[in-house]
Design a protein around this motif. Sequence first.
Motif, PDB file in Angstrom:
ATOM      1  N   HIS A   1      47.053  32.315  46.390  1.00 49.66           N
ATOM      2  CA  HIS A   1      46.375  31.749  47.545  1.00 49.66           C
ATOM      3  C   HIS A   1      44.881  31.771  47.245  1.00 49.66           C
ATOM      4  O   HIS A   1      44.435  32.457  46.326  1.00 49.66           O
ATOM      5  N   ALA A   2      44.122  31.057  48.032  1.00 49.09           N
ATOM      6  CA  ALA A   2      42.676  31.021  47.810  1.00 49.09           C
ATOM      7  C   ALA A   2      42.071  32.407  47.900  1.00 49.09           C
ATOM      8  O   ALA A   2      41.073  32.709  47.238  1.00 49.09           O
ATOM      9  N   PHE A   3      42.693  33.294  48.692  1.00 42.67           N
ATOM     10  CA  PHE A   3      42.079  34.589  48.965  1.00 42.67           C
ATOM     11  C   PHE A   3      42.645  35.725  48.117  1.00 42.67           C
ATOM     12  O   PHE A   3      42.109  36.828  48.122  1.00 42.67           O
ATOM     13  N   SER A   4      43.728  35.490  47.394  1.00 43.40           N
ATOM     14  CA  SER A   4      44.363  36.576  46.640  1.00 43.40           C
ATOM     15  C   SER A   4      43.961  36.534  45.170  1.00 43.40           C
ATOM     16  O   SER A   4      43.299  35.607  44.713  1.00 43.40           O
ATOM     17  N   LEU A   5      44.372  37.557  44.430  1.00 45.82           N
ATOM     18  CA  LEU A   5      44.060  37.666  43.007  1.00 45.82           C
ATOM     19  C   LEU A   5      45.319  37.453  42.177  1.00 45.82           C
ATOM     20  O   LEU A   5      46.383  37.993  42.490  1.00 45.82           O
ATOM     21  N   THR A   6      45.195  36.662  41.126  1.00 39.72           N
ATOM     22  CA  THR A   6      46.316  36.462  40.215  1.00 39.72           C
ATOM     23  C   THR A   6      45.840  36.738  38.784  1.00 39.72           C
ATOM     24  O   THR A   6      45.707  37.883  38.391  1.00 39.72           O
ATOM     25  N   ASP A   7      45.580  35.687  38.007  1.00 42.03           N
ATOM     26  CA  ASP A   7      45.137  35.842  36.624  1.00 42.03           C
ATOM     27  C   ASP A   7      44.221  34.676  36.276  1.00 42.03           C
ATOM     28  O   ASP A   7      44.040  33.743  37.068  1.00 42.03           O
ATOM     29  N   TYR A   8      43.644  34.719  35.110  1.00 45.56           N
ATOM     30  CA  TYR A   8      42.671  33.694  34.728  1.00 45.56           C
ATOM     31  C   TYR A   8      43.242  32.267  34.741  1.00 45.56           C
ATOM     32  O   TYR A   8      42.647  31.366  35.332  1.00 45.56           O
TER      33      TYR A   8
ATOM     34  N   ARG B   1      46.490  28.948  57.320  1.00 44.88           N
ATOM     35  CA  ARG B   1      45.355  29.843  57.123  1.00 44.88           C
ATOM     36  C   ARG B   1      44.780  29.679  55.725  1.00 44.88           C
ATOM     37  O   ARG B   1      43.559  29.655  55.535  1.00 44.88           O
ATOM     38  N   ASP B   2      45.669  29.522  54.757  1.00 48.25           N
ATOM     39  CA  ASP B   2      45.219  29.315  53.382  1.00 48.25           C
ATOM     40  C   ASP B   2      44.432  28.017  53.271  1.00 48.25           C
ATOM     41  O   ASP B   2      43.366  27.969  52.646  1.00 48.25           O
ATOM     42  N   ARG B   3      44.944  26.956  53.889  1.00 44.25           N
ATOM     43  CA  ARG B   3      44.237  25.669  53.818  1.00 44.25           C
ATOM     44  C   ARG B   3      42.845  25.777  54.440  1.00 44.25           C
ATOM     45  O   ARG B   3      41.860  25.258  53.895  1.00 44.25           O
ATOM     46  N   SER B   4      42.756  26.461  55.583  1.00 43.48           N
ATOM     47  CA  SER B   4      41.459  26.611  56.246  1.00 43.48           C
ATOM     48  C   SER B   4      40.491  27.432  55.404  1.00 43.48           C
ATOM     49  O   SER B   4      39.320  27.069  55.232  1.00 43.48           O
ATOM     50  N   LEU B   5      40.992  28.526  54.838  1.00 45.67           N
ATOM     51  CA  LEU B   5      40.126  29.380  54.024  1.00 45.67           C
ATOM     52  C   LEU B   5      39.716  28.691  52.734  1.00 45.67           C
ATOM     53  O   LEU B   5      38.628  28.936  52.208  1.00 45.67           O
ATOM     54  N   ARG B   6      40.584  27.822  52.210  1.00 45.57           N
ATOM     55  CA  ARG B   6      40.214  27.080  51.008  1.00 45.57           C
ATOM     56  C   ARG B   6      38.923  26.294  51.227  1.00 45.57           C
ATOM     57  O   ARG B   6      38.108  26.152  50.316  1.00 45.57           O
ATOM     58  N   ILE B   7      38.760  25.809  52.448  1.00 45.50           N
ATOM     59  CA  ILE B   7      37.583  24.996  52.732  1.00 45.50           C
ATOM     60  C   ILE B   7      36.397  25.880  53.132  1.00 45.50           C
ATOM     61  O   ILE B   7      35.357  25.890  52.464  1.00 45.50           O
TER      62      ILE B   7
END
Length: 451
Positions: free
Chosen positions: A134-141, A186-192
């Motif tokens: 998600h825009a707010f979470s952590l994954t990898d490079y 929520r993800d879509r809104s936070l992306r912006i």
Amino acid sequence: MRERPDPAGRAVPVVSRVQDGEVHAAVQREAREGFTARMLELDALARGLAAPSRREPTWLYLSPEDGGFARHGFWLLEEGGERYVDAPYIDLVVDADSLADGGFEEVFAHEMGHVFLRRLLPSLPAGYSRAPHHAFSLTDYPTAFDEGFAIHFQLLARRLTANARLQAIDHGFDTRPFLPWWLSHRDRSLRIQGVRANLFVQAQRPMQGVADVLAAEQLSPEFDATRLRNGQQMLSSEGVVATLFHRWIGEAPADGLAAAYRPWFEAMAAMQARPLQADSPLPVLLLRELHARDAAAGRHAIGIFIDTTYGATVDPALPRQAGELALAGATGDIEAYVSRLKPARDALAAARESALSDPSRLDAALGPGLWLLADGEQGTAVNLNSAEAAQLSALGLSDQAVSQLLASRRSGAAFAGIEDAVARAGLDARTAARMKAQAAAMASAGPYPRR
């Protein structure tokens, strides 16, 4: 939906070409008059750079039930049989509502970002993280680079759209009670909004009242302005990567997009010659390539990179210093804020000059990817240099071990290896053996290719 194996044995759809109907007419209108036309111009640029001699259309698959993916390869029904089309395409649900409210424009722009990358950088590797992105979470490079690049086109769509309803949504005038609370909304809104505000350089604050500690940490939309992420975390955040591209492209006009993106697309295509790995710091490599090709453009982009990330990839002390300043500001402590402001600005300026004079220093503070796997191949994948408390606990580590690891990493530099993490955190031999076994399990499981 009928499928059949492609030449490599993958199941891909068998489709027929849509050439009439209301949806077809509306999509063609978007392709001529909407922001979609601008994305198709960029796709023509990407195609020309990736395969100058190959001419093909941009394909859109009208998904019957679930869509929103960039995919590759399909069988096309034609007179005389089925022809395999070896090309990327967008898999998307398209209906009258999404065409009317601008949703099609925005999502199509996002998915075309993935297509551009697959044209220009087909060697983009898969990463190790199994976490939902998600825009707010952590994954990898790789995941953050792929998704962040795609996200920034959503902001471009909103800035340049002529769709009145999408403009109203963007300005907060077209809202519905309750729906914004659902995860995807929520993800879509936070992306912006989060990308515009550079929100994602801040550390997430776990949500209260959520029993699943991993979900409470990874899915939290709450951020702590007084604690910035480290460099590895920032490059593992698709929100941060999206902010970088958003700022790098800037306010390029609609009729100047091809000129604005050309140097970036050329740098991406040149990266194809590099031996990219799952833990290659892709934004840094892109900046170096851009700087090598156009020093002025590279210097401008490096300056934005350092300012956006607060120098976290250059010096691990800088985000800590910025967090202390943010705390003074948040509490209204004017004396502490003023006394810390000039030193923070001077330190950031020094990091900027260091990186500008020697772009090889752009990743000086980044440690290696130290990936551990718990609970089987589809279990929790944890990078010791970017994980927070819940992820470390998921490895079966004690609360004391988690606290020691976090304290050591946050107060010093990234871990150079598992042995370094064990030594600096003062972990016992049993815990060290467990972590080494989990590292071996991760190496055996390998990267995680996402759809």
